[in-house]
Scaffold this active site. Structure first.
Site, PDB file in Angstrom:
ATOM      1  N   MET B   1       1.196  -1.242   0.121  1.00 37.33           N
ATOM      2  CA  MET B   1      -0.052   0.099   0.072  1.00 37.33           C
ATOM      3  C   MET B   1       1.000   0.905   0.117  1.00 37.33           C
ATOM      4  SD  MET B   1      -2.993   0.782   1.844  1.00 37.33           S
ATOM      5  CE  MET B   1      -2.511   0.441   4.235  1.00 37.33           C
ATOM      6  N   CYS B   2       0.614   2.072  -0.804  1.00 39.64           N
ATOM      7  CA  CYS B   2       0.896   3.736  -0.817  1.00 39.64           C
ATOM      8  C   CYS B   2      -0.309   4.514  -0.655  1.00 39.64           C
ATOM      9  CB  CYS B   2       1.791   3.709  -1.389  1.00 39.64           C
ATOM     10  SG  CYS B   2       3.461   2.327  -2.004  1.00 39.64           S
TER      11      CYS B   2
END
Lengths: 226, 298
Positions: B1-2
């Site tokens: 995730m970012c």
């Protein structure tokens, strides 16, 4: 009526209040202001409370809802009403991906558009969408009804089990083992009731087409094995 | 995730506050990426005939700045340096890309983060709020900006693996997702002369766009080609000298929200980043469609 201003109060306080309501105020109402896209608001309620959220919410709003009616006056982020068991969740704007995922019961109303994977793996919930739904909606949908007043994106009902899908507009294409089916009297009746329950009475049931499982994929067939 | 964010101003009103607004957007994305953070700011064009190169060095102080000034003057004649924590923006005469390559060769202790007429990239390990405070982005002006908060999945947590990645003049890309054919593409792009600093998949996406643009594509053509050639999950926000673009892969499981008012266009992984902007409550808000190119300016 209790009010939570999320500019000043923590989400945990809001959810704890909602979880305590079965013993403190089972039929009470709660208003939430300044949600500002925050996550996990009004999750895990199990009482016939009335919750109104004024603004846009983030991920997983109204997840696991039982009995309560949750109004969102705004848009909802991903995972709205995930695994809802009963009650109602009503969004005035749009909902992001996988709204109503795995939900077992209750009614989910999206007045605007729902994004991709709407009703993925739904297990008994009723979903009424005023606008369009995105691609892969009702993927592996097991039971329940999905009513779409607008158009449906690609691969509608891919690998569907026994959920019933009704679309008024166009369907980009159907997913594996999903086919169009005849609209019988009981289906017209069903759509009329769902539109009424959702307050979308400007649509006529006779404008909808029905889609469901061809039942070829979920019975083992050697031709389906790769 | 970012977490990724982008802000593109449509008029002069918000330009003095660009850094302040981007910082507050980025801090909202901390949960999505606590490993590192970075920003690309498009601001303060280099003087006619000059370019800007941003470099990072782990140990900059007054003394090393002086010796850097002297050694860069020796290479380029005369340069102006503007320090921002452990980064320095160097205004050089001539082509910024050539200057960047020369700096890399003559100053192996420096790491080039960007080159172009207007772009400046600052990035570092650590929580987004610490990173933006370190660079004192409050009050920094500019026309548009991108930001990234990283939760590493494909490669190590280091400053050089932090986003944004810039592989061409004024071109910059931030990415939420993961590419599955990046090794193959990197080899192909290297044979085409594109330079890479890391083994990171997102840098390959930036390099791919640089390559397409160098082949004569405009940004929209380059993104159409990317849809065909990049395999994996992605939501990209892309900045050019005077443009801003957003693209999601055809499956579109990485989140993205777009919002637009008369004054700005904003993109973020989540609405809560956009909620920080003035007028967000009345903005037109929508989710970008899969495999659809959105561009502004440029």
């Amino acid at each position: 009526m209790k009010e939570f201003n999320l500019d000043q109060e923590e989400i945990r306080g809001l959810n704890q209040h909602l979880h305590d309501m079965p013993s403190t105020d089972p039929n009470g109402s709660v208003t939430v202001t300044n949600p500002a896209g925050k996550h996990a608001l009004a999750v895990g309620i199990d009482t016939p409370a009335e919750v109104t959220i004024e603004g846009h919410v983030g991920y997983y709003c109204a997840g696991m809802n039982q009995q309560a009616t949750v109004h969102i006056n705004g848009n909802a982020g991903p995972g709205l009403a995930e695994n809802m068991m009963s009650g109602k969740v009503i969004v005035s704007g749009n909902a992001s991906q996988y709204c109503g995922a795995t939900a077992h019961g209750g009614l989910l109303v999206i007045r605007g558009d729902a994004s991709s994977r709407c009703g993925i793996s739904m297990k008994g919930v009723d979903i009424v969408v005023g606008g369009n739904v995105g691609h892969m909606s009702a993927f592996m949908a097991q039971t329940g009804r999905l009513v779409v007043c607008g158009d449906a994106g690609a691969a509608l009902g891919d690998s569907i089990y026994e959920a019933r899908l009704y679309v008024r507009g166009s369907v980009a294409n159907l997913g594996a083992d999903c086919i169009e089916k005849e609209m019988g009297e009981e289906h017209l009746q069903e759509v009329t009731e769902l539109l009424e329950a959702a307050g979308m009475t400007d649509c006529k049931a006779s404008d909808f087409r029905r889609y469901g499982s061809a039942r070829q994929l979920y019975h083992f067939n050697i031709d389906n094995a790769y | 995730m970012c977490g990724i964010v982008g802000l593109y101003t449509k008029n002069d009103r918000l330009r003095p506050e660009l850094g302040t607004l981007l910082s507050s957007m980025l801090i909202q994305m901390s949960d999505r990426g606590p490993d590192s953070a970075g920003v690309a700011l498009y601001r303060k064009p280099a003087a006619e005939g000059n370019g800007k190169v941003t470099v990072q060095s782990p140990d900059l102080d007054e003394e090393s700045m002086q010796s850097l000034q002297q050694s860069l003057d020796a290479v380029f004649g005369s340069v102006s340096l503007t320090r921002r924590a452990n980064h320095v923006v160097i205004e050089v005469p001539g082509n910024a890309m050539e200057a960047a390559h020369m700096i890399e060769e003559t100053h192996t202790d420096l790491r080039v983060t960007s080159s172009g007429q207007v772009i400046e990239i600052f990035k570092e390990k650590g929580l987004p709020k610490d990173v933006v405070n370190q660079y004192r982005l409050d009050g920094v002006d500019g026309t548009h900006a991108l930001g990234h908060t990283r939760m590493a999945t494909e490669s190590a947590v280091t400053t050089e693996h932090s986003h944004p990645f810039s592989t061409g003049l004024d071109l910059c890309l931030v990415h939420n997702g993961s590419l599955s054919n990046h090794n193959h593409l990197r080899r192909m792009l290297m044979s085409e002369g594109i330079r890479f600093q890391t083994d990171n998949d997102s840098e390959v996406a930036a390099g791919y766009l640089t390559w397409r643009l160098s082949q004569g594509d405009d940004l929209e053509d380059a993104l159409n080609a990317a849809l065909r050639d990049l395999d994996g999950f992605y939501t990209f926000a892309i900045g050019t000298k005077d443009g801003f673009a957003v693209l999601r892969d055809p499956i579109a499981c990485k989140p993205a929200v777009l919002a637009e008012t008369d004054d700005w266009v904003a993109m973020a992984s989540e609405y809560r980043a956009i909620a920080q902007l003035p007028g967000a409550e009345n903005a037109r808000i929508w989710e970008p469609e899969p495999a659809t190119i959105y561009t502004w300016g440029g």
